[in-house]
Design an enzyme around this catalytic site. Sequence first.
Site, PDB file in Angstrom:
ATOM      1  N   HIS A   1       0.879  -1.311   0.038  1.00 15.45           N
ATOM      2  CA  HIS A   1       0.006  -0.026  -0.165  1.00 15.45           C
ATOM      3  C   HIS A   1       0.792   1.337  -0.099  1.00 15.45           C
ATOM      4  CE1 HIS A   1      -4.042   1.359   0.467  1.00 15.45           C
ATOM      5  NE2 HIS A   1      -3.736   2.420   1.523  1.00 15.45           N
TER       6      HIS A   1
ATOM      7  N   LYS B   1     -10.086   6.127  -3.991  1.00 13.62           N
ATOM      8  CA  LYS B   1      -9.297   7.230  -3.761  1.00 13.62           C
ATOM      9  C   LYS B   1      -8.101   6.802  -4.275  1.00 13.62           C
ATOM     10  CE  LYS B   1      -7.418   8.438   0.755  1.00 13.62           C
ATOM     11  NZ  LYS B   1      -7.848   9.173   2.259  1.00 13.62           N
TER      12      LYS B   1
ATOM     13  N   LYS C   1      -3.696   7.258  -4.208  1.00 20.60           N
ATOM     14  CA  LYS C   1      -2.674   7.624  -3.419  1.00 20.60           C
ATOM     15  C   LYS C   1      -1.706   8.470  -4.429  1.00 20.60           C
ATOM     16  CE  LYS C   1      -3.670   7.042   1.048  1.00 20.60           C
ATOM     17  NZ  LYS C   1      -3.710   8.329   1.907  1.00 20.60           N
TER      18      LYS C   1
ATOM     19  N   ASP D   1      -5.770  11.491  -2.894  1.00 19.19           N
ATOM     20  CA  ASP D   1      -5.197  11.930  -1.440  1.00 19.19           C
ATOM     21  C   ASP D   1      -3.594  12.039  -1.949  1.00 19.19           C
ATOM     22  OD1 ASP D   1      -4.143  12.361   0.771  1.00 19.19           O
ATOM     23  OD2 ASP D   1      -4.982  10.726   1.801  1.00 19.19           O
TER      24      ASP D   1
ATOM     25  N   GLU E   1      -7.435  15.614  -1.667  1.00 16.14           N
ATOM     26  CA  GLU E   1      -7.383  15.529  -0.016  1.00 16.14           C
ATOM     27  C   GLU E   1      -5.793  15.920   0.257  1.00 16.14           C
ATOM     28  OE1 GLU E   1      -8.441  11.873   1.507  1.00 16.14           O
ATOM     29  OE2 GLU E   1      -7.354  11.905   3.296  1.00 16.14           O
TER      30      GLU E   1
ATOM     31  N   ASP F   1      -7.038  16.743   6.042  1.00 18.40           N
ATOM     32  CA  ASP F   1      -6.784  15.452   6.732  1.00 18.40           C
ATOM     33  C   ASP F   1      -5.785  15.534   7.566  1.00 18.40           C
ATOM     34  OD1 ASP F   1      -6.672  12.748   7.493  1.00 18.40           O
ATOM     35  OD2 ASP F   1      -5.904  11.984   5.851  1.00 18.40           O
TER      36      ASP F   1
ATOM     37  N   LYS G   1     -11.466  11.690  11.647  1.00 17.70           N
ATOM     38  CA  LYS G   1     -10.710  10.613  12.054  1.00 17.70           C
ATOM     39  C   LYS G   1     -10.666  10.342  13.517  1.00 17.70           C
ATOM     40  CE  LYS G   1      -7.792   9.779   7.975  1.00 17.70           C
ATOM     41  NZ  LYS G   1      -6.316  10.024   7.503  1.00 17.70           N
TER      42      LYS G   1
ATOM     43  N   GLU H   1     -14.163   5.862   4.297  1.00 15.33           N
ATOM     44  CA  GLU H   1     -13.214   4.994   3.748  1.00 15.33           C
ATOM     45  C   GLU H   1     -12.706   3.822   4.891  1.00 15.33           C
ATOM     46  OE1 GLU H   1      -9.916   7.701   3.167  1.00 15.33           O
ATOM     47  OE2 GLU H   1      -9.468   7.969   5.242  1.00 15.33           O
TER      48      GLU H   1
HETATM   49  O1  LIG Z   1      -6.118   9.153   4.317  1.00 15.80           O
HETATM   50  C1  LIG Z   1      -4.854   8.903   4.748  1.00 15.80           C
HETATM   51  O2  LIG Z   1      -3.840   9.823   4.587  1.00 15.80           O
HETATM   52  C2  LIG Z   1      -4.464   7.671   5.337  1.00 15.80           C
HETATM   53  C3  LIG Z   1      -5.144   6.354   4.940  1.00 15.80           C
HETATM   54  C4  LIG Z   1      -6.592   6.199   4.605  1.00 15.80           C
HETATM   55  C5  LIG Z   1      -6.966   5.574   3.513  1.00 15.80           C
HETATM   56  C6  LIG Z   1      -5.514   5.033   2.999  1.00 15.80           C
HETATM   57  O3  LIG Z   1      -5.582   4.416   2.073  1.00 15.80           O
HETATM   58  O4  LIG Z   1      -4.840   5.745   3.730  1.00 15.80           O
HETATM   59 MN   LIG Z   2      -5.510  11.385   3.800  1.00 16.71          MN
END
Ligand SMILES: O=C(O)C[C@H]1C=CC(=O)O1
Ligand SMILES: [Mn+2]
Length: 369
Positions: free
Chosen positions: A18, A163, A165, A194, A220, A245, A269, A323
């Site tokens: 991940h 989402k 990254k 994000d 994000e 976030d 969160k 999420e």
């Molecule tokens: O949002 C984040 O920064 C952390 C996290 C939440 C879902 C994901 O894949 O990573």
């Molecule tokens: Mn995030």
Amino acid sequence: MITHIEVILAEVPTIRAHRLSVATMHTQTLVLVRVRCADGVDGWGEATTIGGLNYGEESPDSIKANIDRHIAPLLIGMDARQVAKAMAKVRKVIQGNRFAKCAIETALLDAQSRRLGVPLSELLGGRVRDALPVAWTLASGDTATDIAEAEQMLELRRHNIFKLKIGARPVADDVAHVLAIKKALGDAVSVRVDVNQAWSELDAVRGIAALEAGGIDLIEQPVRAEHKAAMARLAQRYAVALMADEALHGPLDALDFVRHDGADVFAVKITQSGGLLPAAQVAALAQLAGIGLYGGTMLEGGVGTAASAQLFSTFGELAFGTELFGPLLLTQEVLRTPLVYQDFMLHVPTGPGLGVEPDLDKLRDLRRR
Ligand SMILES: O=C(O)C[C@H]1C=CC(=O)O1
Ligand SMILES: [Mn+2]
């Protein structure tokens, strides 16, 4: 009376790498807290974080050490039914340590709602929804793999919100990756990104313009958490929703965002907020100010995910969904009965307390020694 507080660190491999801009995860260290009471009732909480110290300023090891050494001794002997009083003592004496505080508060509220025979949501004002939309994060690092993974999730009817990254590669490469995925998945699917703080304001100006034009729904934390003025300028400049976030560490940050029109959406969160009740205050501020809500995760296992779901079920407004997929990223289930994901939704547990039971045999095997 509170008699014992135990912190369990459990190492669980993820189903695939991940990749975030700040860390690549191959395992997740679950941080679980068990509060035992003289009346025989146990409560559970979770303080799991991401990437050791890469993401935040508490690590699994610091959380365990600080609860064992500094927080548990404050609580042992106190009346377990007086959760607010116990947490007021912790919040007065202990600086910072939001994740540790969250796990302790969750465990005390879990135990108390079990005693009362109601789901934890009912101690938080009461649930207004029984199921929550759940996004999935595509973070394999490869465009074709991410598209195949998304198509599989759509086929299973597990997720239709994705989402991505980004932030580790040059802006143009990331934009090309995101827009290729958006194009492959089509208009019926929500695609968000994000950046995990990776961009400068100038990177963000270029990146957001391209993502907005390509139909991306949500951006994000594009810039560093401290750069709240830059975040506010970007939120005001673009129509696409910008979400805070990492910049959101509880009610005082939320108030600051409200005062400065600094974001369109909050990722709520429970750990980052310092507990379920502070997270409820973050959500209340957002709702009063007309800021959108999204139920965030630190990729917790079943305990923290259930706790988050109990809170998010009380949000009147939840425009961007959640999420809460943490348990699905892990190769091992730590609950006796897994959470139910069905038809793109997580079903909020209905039993007393968190409504989930940790599997003690499983935890014994996974426990870090
Ligand atoms: O949002 C984040 O920064 C952390 C996290 C939440 C879902 C994901 O894949 O990573
Ligand atoms: Mn995030």
